[in-house]
Motif scaffolding. Structure first.
Motif, PDB file in Angstrom:
ATOM      1  N   LEU A 128       7.734   2.199  -0.933  1.00 21.49           N
ATOM      2  CA  LEU A 128       6.668   3.097  -0.489  1.00 21.49           C
ATOM      3  C   LEU A 128       6.080   2.661   0.844  1.00 21.49           C
ATOM      4  CD1 LEU A 128       4.801   3.806  -3.855  1.00 21.49           C
ATOM      5  CD2 LEU A 128       6.215   5.390  -2.533  1.00 21.49           C
ATOM      6  N   PHE A 129       5.906   1.355   1.013  1.00 21.32           N
ATOM      7  CA  PHE A 129       5.331   0.866   2.271  1.00 21.32           C
ATOM      8  C   PHE A 129       6.355   0.896   3.390  1.00 21.32           C
ATOM      9  CE2 PHE A 129       1.916  -0.288  -0.418  1.00 21.32           C
ATOM     10  CZ  PHE A 129       0.815  -0.338   0.406  1.00 21.32           C
TER      11      PHE A 129
ATOM     12  N   LEU B 193      -8.316  -1.531  -6.377  1.00 18.21           N
ATOM     13  CA  LEU B 193      -9.190  -0.822  -5.431  1.00 18.21           C
ATOM     14  C   LEU B 193      -8.893  -1.217  -3.987  1.00 18.21           C
ATOM     15  CD1 LEU B 193     -12.592  -1.060  -7.369  1.00 18.21           C
ATOM     16  CD2 LEU B 193     -11.025   0.896  -7.228  1.00 18.21           C
ATOM     17  N   LEU B 194      -8.156  -2.315  -3.798  1.00 23.16           N
ATOM     18  CA  LEU B 194      -7.785  -2.752  -2.449  1.00 23.16           C
ATOM     19  C   LEU B 194      -6.568  -2.002  -1.912  1.00 23.16           C
ATOM     20  CD1 LEU B 194      -8.103  -6.628  -2.973  1.00 23.16           C
ATOM     21  CD2 LEU B 194      -9.775  -5.102  -1.900  1.00 23.16           C
ATOM     22  N   PHE B 195      -5.923  -1.238  -2.779  1.00 18.56           N
ATOM     23  CA  PHE B 195      -4.698  -0.536  -2.387  1.00 18.56           C
ATOM     24  C   PHE B 195      -4.906   0.412  -1.202  1.00 18.56           C
ATOM     25  CE2 PHE B 195      -1.302   2.687  -3.069  1.00 18.56           C
ATOM     26  CZ  PHE B 195      -0.202   1.847  -2.967  1.00 18.56           C
ATOM     27  N   PRO B 196      -5.972   1.239  -1.190  1.00 22.62           N
ATOM     28  CA  PRO B 196      -6.192   2.112  -0.023  1.00 22.62           C
ATOM     29  C   PRO B 196      -6.364   1.341   1.282  1.00 22.62           C
ATOM     30  CG  PRO B 196      -7.536   2.826  -1.877  1.00 22.62           C
ATOM     31  CD  PRO B 196      -6.963   1.492  -2.251  1.00 22.62           C
ATOM     32  N   ILE B 197      -6.933   0.132   1.207  1.00 24.01           N
ATOM     33  CA  ILE B 197      -7.077  -0.684   2.418  1.00 24.01           C
ATOM     34  C   ILE B 197      -5.703  -1.063   2.953  1.00 24.01           C
ATOM     35  CG2 ILE B 197      -7.928  -2.893   3.329  1.00 24.01           C
ATOM     36  CD1 ILE B 197     -10.185  -2.760   1.300  1.00 24.01           C
TER      37      ILE B 197
ATOM     38  N   CYS C  90       4.518  -8.110   4.859  1.00 22.98           N
ATOM     39  CA  CYS C  90       3.157  -8.534   4.509  1.00 22.98           C
ATOM     40  C   CYS C  90       2.413  -7.427   3.762  1.00 22.98           C
ATOM     41  CB  CYS C  90       2.387  -8.927   5.773  1.00 22.98           C
ATOM     42  SG  CYS C  90       3.021 -10.407   6.590  1.00 22.98           S
ATOM     43  N   TYR C  91       2.580  -6.179   4.215  1.00 24.77           N
ATOM     44  CA  TYR C  91       1.929  -5.066   3.523  1.00 24.77           C
ATOM     45  C   TYR C  91       2.540  -4.850   2.143  1.00 24.77           C
ATOM     46  CZ  TYR C  91      -0.095  -4.204   8.088  1.00 24.77           C
ATOM     47  OH  TYR C  91      -0.773  -4.358   9.278  1.00 24.77           O
ATOM     48  N   MET C  92       3.850  -5.013   2.037  1.00 30.54           N
ATOM     49  CA  MET C  92       4.514  -4.909   0.734  1.00 30.54           C
ATOM     50  C   MET C  92       4.016  -5.983  -0.224  1.00 30.54           C
ATOM     51  SD  MET C  92       8.481  -4.340   1.776  1.00 30.54           S
ATOM     52  CE  MET C  92       9.039  -2.998   2.817  1.00 30.54           C
ATOM     53  N   LEU C  93       3.964  -7.216   0.267  1.00 30.12           N
ATOM     54  CA  LEU C  93       3.550  -8.342  -0.563  1.00 30.12           C
ATOM     55  C   LEU C  93       2.123  -8.161  -1.054  1.00 30.12           C
ATOM     56  CD1 LEU C  93       4.074 -11.162  -1.732  1.00 30.12           C
ATOM     57  CD2 LEU C  93       3.349 -12.125   0.472  1.00 30.12           C
ATOM     58  N   PHE C  94       1.244  -7.718  -0.166  1.00 33.83           N
ATOM     59  CA  PHE C  94      -0.151  -7.470  -0.530  1.00 33.83           C
ATOM     60  C   PHE C  94      -0.220  -6.463  -1.676  1.00 33.83           C
ATOM     61  CE2 PHE C  94      -4.347  -5.697  -0.267  1.00 33.83           C
ATOM     62  CZ  PHE C  94      -5.162  -6.718   0.208  1.00 33.83           C
TER      63      PHE C  94
ATOM     64  N   GLU D 231       1.107  -7.811  -5.070  1.00 30.45           N
ATOM     65  CA  GLU D 231       0.198  -8.754  -5.724  1.00 30.45           C
ATOM     66  C   GLU D 231      -0.936  -8.035  -6.448  1.00 30.45           C
ATOM     67  OE1 GLU D 231      -1.099 -11.827  -3.124  1.00 30.45           O
ATOM     68  OE2 GLU D 231       0.879 -12.763  -2.995  1.00 30.45           O
ATOM     69  N   ILE D 232      -1.521  -7.023  -5.797  1.00 34.51           N
ATOM     70  CA  ILE D 232      -2.684  -6.370  -6.399  1.00 34.51           C
ATOM     71  C   ILE D 232      -2.300  -5.291  -7.411  1.00 34.51           C
ATOM     72  CG2 ILE D 232      -4.157  -6.832  -4.405  1.00 34.51           C
ATOM     73  CD1 ILE D 232      -3.750  -3.935  -3.531  1.00 34.51           C
ATOM     74  N   MET D 233      -1.142  -4.662  -7.225  1.00 40.41           N
ATOM     75  CA  MET D 233      -0.764  -3.541  -8.079  1.00 40.41           C
ATOM     76  C   MET D 233       0.142  -3.936  -9.238  1.00 40.41           C
ATOM     77  SD  MET D 233      -2.443  -1.132  -6.654  1.00 40.41           S
ATOM     78  CE  MET D 233      -1.809   0.325  -7.483  1.00 40.41           C
ATOM     79  N   VAL D 234       1.047  -4.870  -9.016  1.00 42.71           N
ATOM     80  CA  VAL D 234       2.058  -5.194 -10.022  1.00 42.71           C
ATOM     81  C   VAL D 234       1.736  -6.489 -10.763  1.00 42.71           C
ATOM     82  CG1 VAL D 234       4.519  -5.597 -10.434  1.00 42.71           C
ATOM     83  CG2 VAL D 234       3.803  -3.999  -8.640  1.00 42.71           C
ATOM     84  N   TYR D 235       1.269  -7.507 -10.012  1.00 38.81           N
ATOM     85  CA  TYR D 235       1.130  -8.836 -10.612  1.00 38.81           C
ATOM     86  C   TYR D 235      -0.309  -9.287 -10.821  1.00 38.81           C
ATOM     87  CZ  TYR D 235       6.075  -8.879  -9.464  1.00 38.81           C
ATOM     88  OH  TYR D 235       7.405  -8.553  -9.377  1.00 38.81           O
TER      89      TYR D 235
END
Length: 254
Positions: free
Chosen positions: A68-69, A136-140, A205-209, A212-216
């Motif tokens: 997606l990213f 909630l950090l996903f939109p950022i 970096c955007y993928m990793l971010f 981390e917040i969405m999957v793990y």
């Protein structure tokens, strides 16, 4: 922001035209924005899911989040690159800031991304990911990735006016960048030198971010925060500066 407020109607109309043209003669139309990531996820899971089953937890979501990213960045930078040449006739006939055409392509990519997310969020919960505050950090993350892609697109749009071959060179570069973004393989399994290269890749970096917040359910490190903000702000400011300095020469060479 001034261009967005003053020419919002024009941006929306250009976006609608781009979406209609992209899905012209297609029975499913905009639904392909939902189906495409799902089909890619299915194929990649069948091909690589077994190979990396022991080293990547929840491989389908790992891949889909990265895709997606990657897709957002690729769509923005690629479409913005050709927008001035593609709209040559309109630029000659209508007195609208060139930046409006840039923003319309960026907005189009965001609309497609939002449709793709309609498939992404249900899959998260289907695979057992529980909602958490970190999401909630996903939109950022989406916003910063958009600014990074837009900054790259600004530079490419000027280069394409003066040097049309940049389109083909960028296509080759994108292929290389995609394989250096660890979309479908674990970074830990490549040599240390290659790991350093991948960790320096802004798109990764955007993928990793997001992973981390969405999957793990992990809060990103301060270093990762710095990287995604630095690349977004740096690329956007540099790209916009280049665009503003050379945009007056566009009509002479378009």
């Amino acid at each position: 922001m001034g261009d967005i407020k003053q020419y919002w109607f024009v941006i929306r109309e250009l976006t609608g035209r781009e979406i209609k043209r992209k899905y012209a003669r297609s029975y499913l139309g905009i639904l392909w924005s939902v189906l495409q990531p799902l089909l890619f996820m299915l194929v990649m899971t069948l091909v690589f899911g077994v190979m990396f089953k022991g080293s990547i937890q929840n491989f389908p979501l790992y891949y889909l989040t990265g895709f997606l990213f990657w897709n957002l960045f690729e769509q923005i930078s690629n479409s913005v690159m050709t927008v001035l040449v593609d709209n040559r006739d309109l630029l000659l006939r209508v007195k609208v800031p060139k930046n409006v055409f840039i923003l319309s392509r960026c907005y189009t990519a965001l609309v497609n991304e939002l449709y793709s997310l309609l498939a992404y969020f249900p899959l998260l919960f289907l695979f057992g990911v529980k909602p958490n505050l970190k999401m909630l950090l996903f939109p950022i993350d989406i916003t910063l990735c958009t600014f990074f892609g837009l900054g790259v697109g600004y530079i490419l749009s000027i280069l394409y006016v003066f040097f049309a071959d940049i389109k083909y060179l960028y296509s080759v570069f994108l292929t290389m960048l995609m394989y250096l973004s660890a979309i479908f393989y674990p970074v830990e399994q490549v040599p240390m030198t290659m790991q350093m290269v991948i960790n320096s890749n802004p798109v990764y970096c955007y993928m990793l971010f997001a992973r981390e917040i969405m999957v793990y359910d992990t809060f990103p490190t301060a270093e990762l925060w710095f990287k995604i903000v630095f690349w977004a702000v740096g690329a956007y400011l540099l790209g916009y500066l280049v665009f503003r300095r050379r945009e007056n020469e566009v009509m002479q060479n378009i």
